[in-house]
Motif scaffolding. Structure first.
Motif, PDB file in Angstrom:
ATOM      1  N   ALA A  94       0.824  -1.211   0.000  1.00  0.00           N
ATOM      2  CA  ALA A  94       0.000   0.000   0.000  1.00  0.00           C
ATOM      3  C   ALA A  94       0.859   1.263   0.000  1.00  0.00           C
ATOM      4  O   ALA A  94       0.598   2.208   0.751  1.00  0.00           O
ATOM      5  N   PRO A 114      -1.363  -1.074  -8.115  1.00  0.00           N
ATOM      6  CA  PRO A 114      -2.490  -1.926  -7.685  1.00  0.00           C
ATOM      7  C   PRO A 114      -3.835  -1.492  -8.283  1.00  0.00           C
ATOM      8  O   PRO A 114      -4.760  -2.300  -8.353  1.00  0.00           O
ATOM      9  N   ARG A 153      -5.166  -5.708  -6.238  1.00  0.00           N
ATOM     10  CA  ARG A 153      -4.491  -5.653  -4.934  1.00  0.00           C
ATOM     11  C   ARG A 153      -4.130  -7.040  -4.417  1.00  0.00           C
ATOM     12  O   ARG A 153      -3.747  -7.204  -3.267  1.00  0.00           O
TER      13      ARG A 153
END
Ligand code: B12
Ligand code: SF4
Length: 470
Positions: A197, A204, A209
Motif C-alpha cells: 500500500a 495496484p 491488490r
C-alpha cells in the motif's frame, strides 16, 4: 479488429499488452497498427484505412506522461489526436485500455471525447465486449467496462483472471524482433497485482491488490519462444519480481532446469525487503543481469510516510548481498514526498553513497495519481489550487502531470539535491542534458544510439555501461 499502439516514445518498448490481448482474441481477425515506428502517424492511419475496414478499434495507452518532475511531457493530447484521426476514417467503436489509462480512465475518456474503455487487464473483457458488439447485443455488463451514460461515466467491477490457468500467450502479433533491435530488450510478465500500500503507487489500481501468479512452466515456455526469435535480453514486467519470493524462486528453478540460465539475461524490478542470499544465488544461476530496487528513501521516517514495509536496515542488507554476489543493481529513489526535509534528503543521499549501488535513480517530486493515498492526502491538505507542495498542473482530477514536492525543502530543492550529490556519476537525474545520467527514457537519443550500436539490456544498465566506458 484493429489494435493500435499509441506509444511513440523512443527507445521503443514493445507493447506487450497487445501481444497478450491478440492472443486472447483468438478466433477474431486481428490487425496491428503500431504507430511507434511510423514516421508520421496520421499518414500511417490513412494508409491503413485505404485498404482495410474494421469492426472495432482497441487503443493502448501505456503512459499518460513521463512521470518525471523535470520532464512533465503529457501524452494524452497525442492520444486524442490519434483517436480523432481514426474517427475521421471510421465509425467503428474506439475502446481504450492500458496501464496509464487504467489509472484515470474517466478523465482520459472525457479528454479524448471517447465513450468506451476497459479498466485493468483486457484478456477476458475485450473479446467479450467485441463479441457482444458484433452480435448487436447489449454490452454494458462487461466486467471492467467504463462507458458514458446519461449521468456521466459508469465503471463496472473488473474480473481478474486466474493466471495459473492461462496457456502461455503467443508472441506473434507485435514485431518483437524489431523492438529488440531498436529497444534493446524483450519483455515478459510472470505475475500481476500487488498487495502493498505504498501511498503514491498506482500499480495496484490497474493490476489488482492481490498478487496472481502465472505457472513457472508457462513463463519459461514464453521465454523459450522469445529466445527462438533471438530475443535473449528480457525485462520482467512484474511490479515487484521477488514478491512473493517463492514464486520468483520457482521461475528461476524452471529456467535453470531447462538449461537456459546461460542463454538469457534478464532484469527485474524488485523490493529490497525479502531479498535473501539464497534468492540472489538463484537469480544469478537463472541469468539475472541486473535488478532495479524500488527504495524511495534511506530515512526510516520517510519510508513509513510513503507506506513502505521495509527499513534502512533492509537496504543495507540487500546492498550487501548484491555486492557480495556481484549482482549489478540500482536503487531507485522517490524524493520530496510529504514531510521530506533537507535533513532526510541529506541522510538518504549519504546512505546511497555509502551503500554504493551501481546506479541510484534520484527522482525529486512524486507524481500524484488519482485513486492513490497520496491523492487523498493532497486533498486533505486543502484547496489544490494553492497547495504549496504541488507543482505542475493543478487540476482537480490529477490528469495532467502534477508532482508533490514538499515545501519544507524550500524553493531551490533541485539545487540543494544537486549539491548533495556533488556530481557523483552513480546518480541518475531526469534532466535532458544529463547525458548518460539521464534516466528519463522519453526520447532519450543517447540510449537510442547506444542500442543502435549494439548495446542490449535494461535502459539503466545500458546507461551505466556507457558511463563506465567513458
Ligand atoms: C516494466 C515497466 C517498465 C520497463 C519496460 C521494460 C519492457 N521491456 O517492457 C521500463 C523500465 C523500460 C519502463 C519504462 C517506462 N515506464 Co514503465 N512500467 C513498467 C511496468 C512495471 C510494467 C509494464 C508492462 O509491460 N506490464 C505488462 C503488460 C502486459 O500490462 P499492461 O501494459 O498494463 O497491459 C494490460 C492492461 O493494461 C490491459 N490493456 C493494455 N492495453 C489495452 C488496450 C485495451 C483496448 C484494453 C481493453 C486493455 C488493455 O490489458 C493488458 C494485458 O492484461 C508498469 C507498471 C505496471 N505494473 O504495469 C510501468 C509503467 C507502465 N511505466 C510507467 C512509466 C511512466 C514509464 C516511463 C515513461 C518512465 C520514463 N519517463 O522513462 C518509461 C516509458 C518507456 C516507453 N518507451 O514506453 C508508468 C506509467 C504511468 C502513467 N500514468 O503514465 C507505469 C504504469 C508505472 C507507474 N505506476 O508509474 N517501464
Ligand atoms: S511501489 Fe511496489 S510494493 Fe509498493 S504498491 Fe507499488 S508495486 Fe506494490
Amino acid at each position: 479488429m484493429l489494435l493500435v499502439n499509441t506509444n511513440l516514445m523512443k527507445p521503443p518498448v514493445a507493447p506487450l499488452a497487445l501481444d497478450y490481448l491478440a492472443s486472447a482474441l483468438e478466433g477474431f481477425e486481428v490487425n496491428l497498427l503500431d504507430l511507434c515506428f511510423a514516421e508520421d502517424y496520421a499518414q500511417e492511419i490513412d494508409r491503413y484505412f485505404a485498404s482495410n475496414s474494421v469492426a472495432a478499434i482497441a487503443l493502448t495507452l501505456r503512459n499518460t506522461d513521463d512521470t518525471h518532475f523535470s520532464g512533465q511531457d503529457f501524452f494524452v493530447p497525442t492520444l486524442k489526436e490519434i483517436a480523432d484521426h481514426l474517427k475521421s476514417h471510421t465509425s467503428a467503436p474506439l475502446i481504450l485500455g492500458g496501464a496509464g489509462f487504467s489509472i484515470m480512465p474517466e478523465a482520459i475518456l472525457q479528454f479524448c471525447k471517447l465513450d468506451l474503455g476497459i479498466w485493468g487487464e483486457g484478456e477476458y473483457s475485450l473479446p467479450l465486449l467485441i463479441k457482444k458488439i458484433a452480435a448487436g447485443e447489449g454490452y454494458r455488463d462487461v466486467p471492467g467496462l467504463i462507458y458514458r451514460a446519461k449521468e456521466g461515466f459508469r465503471r463496472n467491477r473488473p474480473r481478474y483472471l486466474d493466471l495459473k490457468a492461462m496457456p502461455p500467450p503467443e508472441r506473434k502479433t507485435v514485431d518483437n524482433r524489431r523492438y529488440f533491435a531498436e529497444g534493446g530488450m524483450g519483455s515478459i510478465e510472470a505475475k500481476r497485482g500487488c498487495a502493498k500500500a505504498c501511498i503514491y503507487c498506482a500499480d495496484p489500481l490497474g493490476k489488482g491488490r492481490r498478487t496472481r501468479m502465472r505457472s513457472p512452466k508457462s513463463v519459461v515456455d514464453e521465454i523459450e519462444a522469445l529466445l527462438h526469435m533471438g530475443i535473449d535480453h528480457l525485462h520482467f514486467c512484474d511490479s515487484e519480481f521477488n514478491l512473493p519470493p517463492s514464486h520468483a524462486e520457482a521461475v528461476c528453478l524452471e529456467i535453470i532446469s531447462r538449461g537456459l540460465g546461460s542463454k538469457v539475461s534478464w532484469y527485474a524490478y524488485c523490493s529490497p525487503a525479502l531479498f535473501s542470499q539464497e534468492l540472489a544465488t538463484l537469480f544469478q544461476r537463472a541469468g539475472c543481469a541486473g535488478i532495479n530496487f524500488g527504495v524511495d528513501s534511506a530515512n526510516d521516517r520517510m519510508l513509513r510516510t510513503l507506506g513502505r514495509d521495509f527499513t534502512v536496515y533492509d537496504l543495507e542488507g540487500t546492498a550487501g548481498i548484491c555486492h557480495r554476489q556481484g549482482i549489478v543493481f540500482m536503487y531507485d529513489l522517490l524524493l520530496g514526498g510529504p514531510g521530506e526535509t533537507r535533513d532526510s534528503l541529506h541522510q538518504t543521499i549519504e546512505m546511497m553513497k555509502r551503500l554504493s549501488p551501481h546506479r541510484v535513480g534520484a527522482a525529486l517530486g512524486i507524481r500524484v495519481f488519482p485513486g492513490t493515498r497520496l491523492a487523498s492526502l493532497v486533498r486533505r491538505e486543502g484547496p489544490i489550487a494553492n497547495n504549496p507542495n504541488l507543482h505542475g498542473a493543478r487540476d482537480d482530477n490529477f490528469l495532467a502531470p502534477v508532482f508533490y514536492l514538499s515545501s519544507t525543502l524550500g524553493d531551490n530543492a533541485p539545487q540543494y539535491l544537486a549539491g548533495l550529490i556533488q556530481g557523483d556519476k552513480r546518480f541518475f537525474s531526469a534532466f535532458a542534458d544529463a547525458g548518460d545520467q539521464n534516466y528519463n527514457y522519453n526520447q532519450n537519443e543517447l540510449l537510442v544510439q547506444a542500442i543502435r550500436d549494439g548495446h542490449r539490456g535494461a535502459f539503466w544498465d545500458i546507461l551505466r555501461q556507457l558511463g563506465e566506458s567513458r
